[in-house]
Enzyme design. Structure first.
Site, PDB file in Angstrom:
ATOM      1  N   GLY A  44       0.767  -1.242   0.000  1.00 32.37           N
ATOM      2  CA  GLY A  44       0.000   0.000   0.000  1.00 32.37           C
ATOM      3  C   GLY A  44       0.797   1.291   0.000  1.00 32.37           C
ATOM      4  O   GLY A  44       0.364   2.290  -0.556  1.00 32.37           O
ATOM      5  N   ASP A 100       0.214   3.382   4.143  1.00 32.27           N
ATOM      6  CA  ASP A 100      -0.760   4.123   3.342  1.00 32.27           C
ATOM      7  C   ASP A 100      -1.847   4.750   4.200  1.00 32.27           C
ATOM      8  O   ASP A 100      -2.197   5.901   4.048  1.00 32.27           O
ATOM      9  CB  ASP A 100      -1.366   3.227   2.235  1.00 32.27           C
ATOM     10  CG  ASP A 100      -1.902   1.893   2.761  1.00 32.27           C
ATOM     11  OD1 ASP A 100      -1.838   1.643   3.986  1.00 32.27           O
ATOM     12  OD2 ASP A 100      -2.373   1.086   1.945  1.00 32.27           O
ATOM     13  N   ASP A 103      -6.118   2.745   9.829  1.00 30.52           N
ATOM     14  CA  ASP A 103      -7.525   2.342   9.874  1.00 30.52           C
ATOM     15  C   ASP A 103      -7.853   1.806  11.268  1.00 30.52           C
ATOM     16  O   ASP A 103      -8.142   2.568  12.174  1.00 30.52           O
ATOM     17  CB  ASP A 103      -7.788   1.328   8.761  1.00 30.52           C
ATOM     18  CG  ASP A 103      -9.235   0.874   8.696  1.00 30.52           C
ATOM     19  OD1 ASP A 103     -10.118   1.615   9.155  1.00 30.52           O
ATOM     20  OD2 ASP A 103      -9.501  -0.234   8.187  1.00 30.52           O
ATOM     21  N   PHE A 152     -14.357   3.167   2.642  1.00 28.94           N
ATOM     22  CA  PHE A 152     -13.302   2.424   1.974  1.00 28.94           C
ATOM     23  C   PHE A 152     -12.826   3.188   0.739  1.00 28.94           C
ATOM     24  O   PHE A 152     -13.616   3.555  -0.113  1.00 28.94           O
ATOM     25  CB  PHE A 152     -13.801   1.031   1.579  1.00 28.94           C
ATOM     26  CG  PHE A 152     -12.685   0.126   1.171  1.00 28.94           C
ATOM     27  CD1 PHE A 152     -11.897  -0.514   2.123  1.00 28.94           C
ATOM     28  CD2 PHE A 152     -12.388  -0.062  -0.172  1.00 28.94           C
ATOM     29  CE1 PHE A 152     -10.841  -1.333   1.749  1.00 28.94           C
ATOM     30  CE2 PHE A 152     -11.345  -0.885  -0.561  1.00 28.94           C
ATOM     31  CZ  PHE A 152     -10.567  -1.524   0.399  1.00 28.94           C
ATOM     32  N   VAL A 153     -11.519   3.436   0.676  1.00 28.79           N
ATOM     33  CA  VAL A 153     -10.969   4.218  -0.437  1.00 28.79           C
ATOM     34  C   VAL A 153      -9.900   3.427  -1.192  1.00 28.79           C
ATOM     35  O   VAL A 153      -9.322   2.483  -0.657  1.00 28.79           O
ATOM     36  CB  VAL A 153     -10.361   5.551   0.060  1.00 28.79           C
ATOM     37  CG1 VAL A 153     -11.437   6.471   0.618  1.00 28.79           C
ATOM     38  CG2 VAL A 153      -9.273   5.311   1.104  1.00 28.79           C
ATOM     39  N   ASP A 159      -5.557  -0.412  -2.432  1.00 29.42           N
ATOM     40  CA  ASP A 159      -6.210  -1.349  -3.356  1.00 29.42           C
ATOM     41  C   ASP A 159      -7.566  -1.815  -2.844  1.00 29.42           C
ATOM     42  O   ASP A 159      -7.880  -1.740  -1.660  1.00 29.42           O
ATOM     43  CB  ASP A 159      -5.341  -2.598  -3.534  1.00 29.42           C
ATOM     44  CG  ASP A 159      -5.365  -3.484  -2.285  1.00 29.42           C
ATOM     45  OD1 ASP A 159      -5.020  -2.979  -1.182  1.00 29.42           O
ATOM     46  OD2 ASP A 159      -5.760  -4.661  -2.389  1.00 29.42           O
ATOM     47  N   ARG A 165      -4.403   0.397  -7.352  1.00 27.37           N
ATOM     48  CA  ARG A 165      -3.268   1.039  -6.665  1.00 27.37           C
ATOM     49  C   ARG A 165      -2.634   2.132  -7.522  1.00 27.37           C
ATOM     50  O   ARG A 165      -2.021   3.057  -7.013  1.00 27.37           O
ATOM     51  CB  ARG A 165      -2.178   0.005  -6.343  1.00 27.37           C
ATOM     52  CG  ARG A 165      -2.583  -1.055  -5.342  1.00 27.37           C
ATOM     53  CD  ARG A 165      -1.344  -1.816  -4.881  1.00 27.37           C
ATOM     54  NE  ARG A 165      -1.666  -3.080  -4.238  1.00 27.37           N
ATOM     55  CZ  ARG A 165      -1.975  -3.211  -2.941  1.00 27.37           C
ATOM     56  NH1 ARG A 165      -2.010  -2.143  -2.168  1.00 27.37           N
ATOM     57  NH2 ARG A 165      -2.251  -4.390  -2.435  1.00 27.37           N
TER      58      ARG A 165
HETATM   59  P1  IMP Z   1      -5.136  -1.185   9.934  1.00 26.92           P
HETATM   60  O1  IMP Z   1      -4.162  -2.207  10.421  1.00 26.92           O
HETATM   61  O2  IMP Z   1      -6.548  -1.623  10.095  1.00 26.92           O
HETATM   62  O3  IMP Z   1      -4.894   0.205  10.507  1.00 26.92           O
HETATM   63  O4  IMP Z   1      -5.035  -1.025   8.370  1.00 26.92           O
HETATM   64  C1  IMP Z   1      -3.939  -1.352   7.708  1.00 26.92           C
HETATM   65  C2  IMP Z   1      -4.111  -1.686   6.260  1.00 26.92           C
HETATM   66  O5  IMP Z   1      -5.459  -1.929   5.865  1.00 26.92           O
HETATM   67  C3  IMP Z   1      -3.664  -0.535   5.417  1.00 26.92           C
HETATM   68  O6  IMP Z   1      -2.266  -0.537   5.287  1.00 26.92           O
HETATM   69  C4  IMP Z   1      -4.370  -0.848   4.113  1.00 26.92           C
HETATM   70  O7  IMP Z   1      -3.617  -1.751   3.347  1.00 26.92           O
HETATM   71  C5  IMP Z   1      -5.650  -1.501   4.533  1.00 26.92           C
HETATM   72  N1  IMP Z   1      -6.780  -0.564   4.483  1.00 26.92           N
HETATM   73  C6  IMP Z   1      -7.425   0.020   5.512  1.00 26.92           C
HETATM   74  N2  IMP Z   1      -8.395   0.828   5.091  1.00 26.92           N
HETATM   75  C7  IMP Z   1      -8.370   0.784   3.739  1.00 26.92           C
HETATM   76  C8  IMP Z   1      -9.133   1.424   2.695  1.00 26.92           C
HETATM   77  O8  IMP Z   1     -10.049   2.237   2.904  1.00 26.92           O
HETATM   78  N3  IMP Z   1      -8.797   1.084   1.423  1.00 26.92           N
HETATM   79  C9  IMP Z   1      -7.795   0.215   1.122  1.00 26.92           C
HETATM   80  N4  IMP Z   1      -7.056  -0.401   2.049  1.00 26.92           N
HETATM   81  C10 IMP Z   1      -7.344  -0.116   3.348  1.00 26.92           C
HETATM   82 MG    MG Z   2      -4.272  -3.329   1.264  1.00 24.67          MG
END
Ligand code: IMP
Ligand code: MG
Length: 180
Positions: A44, A100, A103, A152-153, A159, A165
């Site tokens: 990402g 990236d 979340d 979701f973006v 991706d 991407r």
């Molecule tokens: P986290 O561990 O939940 O904070 O998220 C980590 C990973 O989830 C990011 O590095 C992204 O690869 C993926 N992710 C989270 N939200 C999105 C989104 O809205 N679009 C695409 N990938 C996401």
């Molecule tokens: Mg991803």
């Protein structure tokens, strides 16, 4: 605009201007260090990392780590897997961790903990996007490009199921793509 994109959330020119600002902060904050280890999370962060680091005239080294927390859908699996056999040697070093998007916070929390456990002297985190939501792990990014709503973006490295991407902007997918 790509036909699968319902709306552009952050345009390319807006991202570029914001990168100038973040790069100046990173440069100023690390100017006194003789070396900086950048750790970027694949896949990402690859676009963000490349565009940001070309604006930072520091003597730095770049390593990329493969981590996975999503498995095809739009919800985090809750588990962070380190997919590399060998992790970079960060013992005693200052690390700038780039991802990236922040979340659930699980990825940044897990990788930061790992880097500290491996002896990193300081870990600063940098993300293009921060989602405005309640996180599973309490973590904040030291540098963040944009705060977005809890949707979701894709694009600019992010991706859906491996695709989109390469879009030069951050956009919201047409809901029919996610449900199909
Ligand atoms: P986290 O561990 O939940 O904070 O998220 C980590 C990973 O989830 C990011 O590095 C992204 O690869 C993926 N992710 C989270 N939200 C999105 C989104 O809205 N679009 C695409 N990938 C996401
Ligand atoms: Mg991803």
């Amino acid at each position: 605009m790509h036909e699968d994109i319902a709306k552009v959330l952050i345009a390319e020119e807006v991202i570029e201007k914001r990168l100038d600002v973040i790069a100046r902060k990173v440069h100023a904050d690390f100017a006194d260090e003789d070396s900086l280890q950048v750790v970027a999370l694949l896949k990402g962060a690859f676009v963000f990392m490349a565009d940001l680091l070309r604006r930072v005239p520091l003597r730095l080294e770049v390593e990329c780590l493969n981590v996975a927390s999503y498995h095809g859908g739009t919800e985090s699996s809750g588990q962070v897997d380190f997919l590399d056999r060998k992790l970079p040697d960060v013992n005693g070093r200052c690390v700038l961790l780039i991802d990236d998007i922040l979340d659930t916070g699980r990825t940044l929390a897990a990788v930061t903990a790992k880097l500290r456990e491996m002896g990193a002297r300081e870990v600063k985190t940098c993300v293009l996007l921060t989602k405005d939501k309640k996180r599973a792990q309490e973590v904040e990014a030291d540098y963040s490009g944009f705060e977005i709503g809890d949707e979701f973006v894709v694009g600019y490295g992010l991706d859906f199921d491996g695709k989109y991407r390469n879009l030069p902007y951050v956009g919201v997918l047409d809901p029919s793509i996610i449900s199909s």
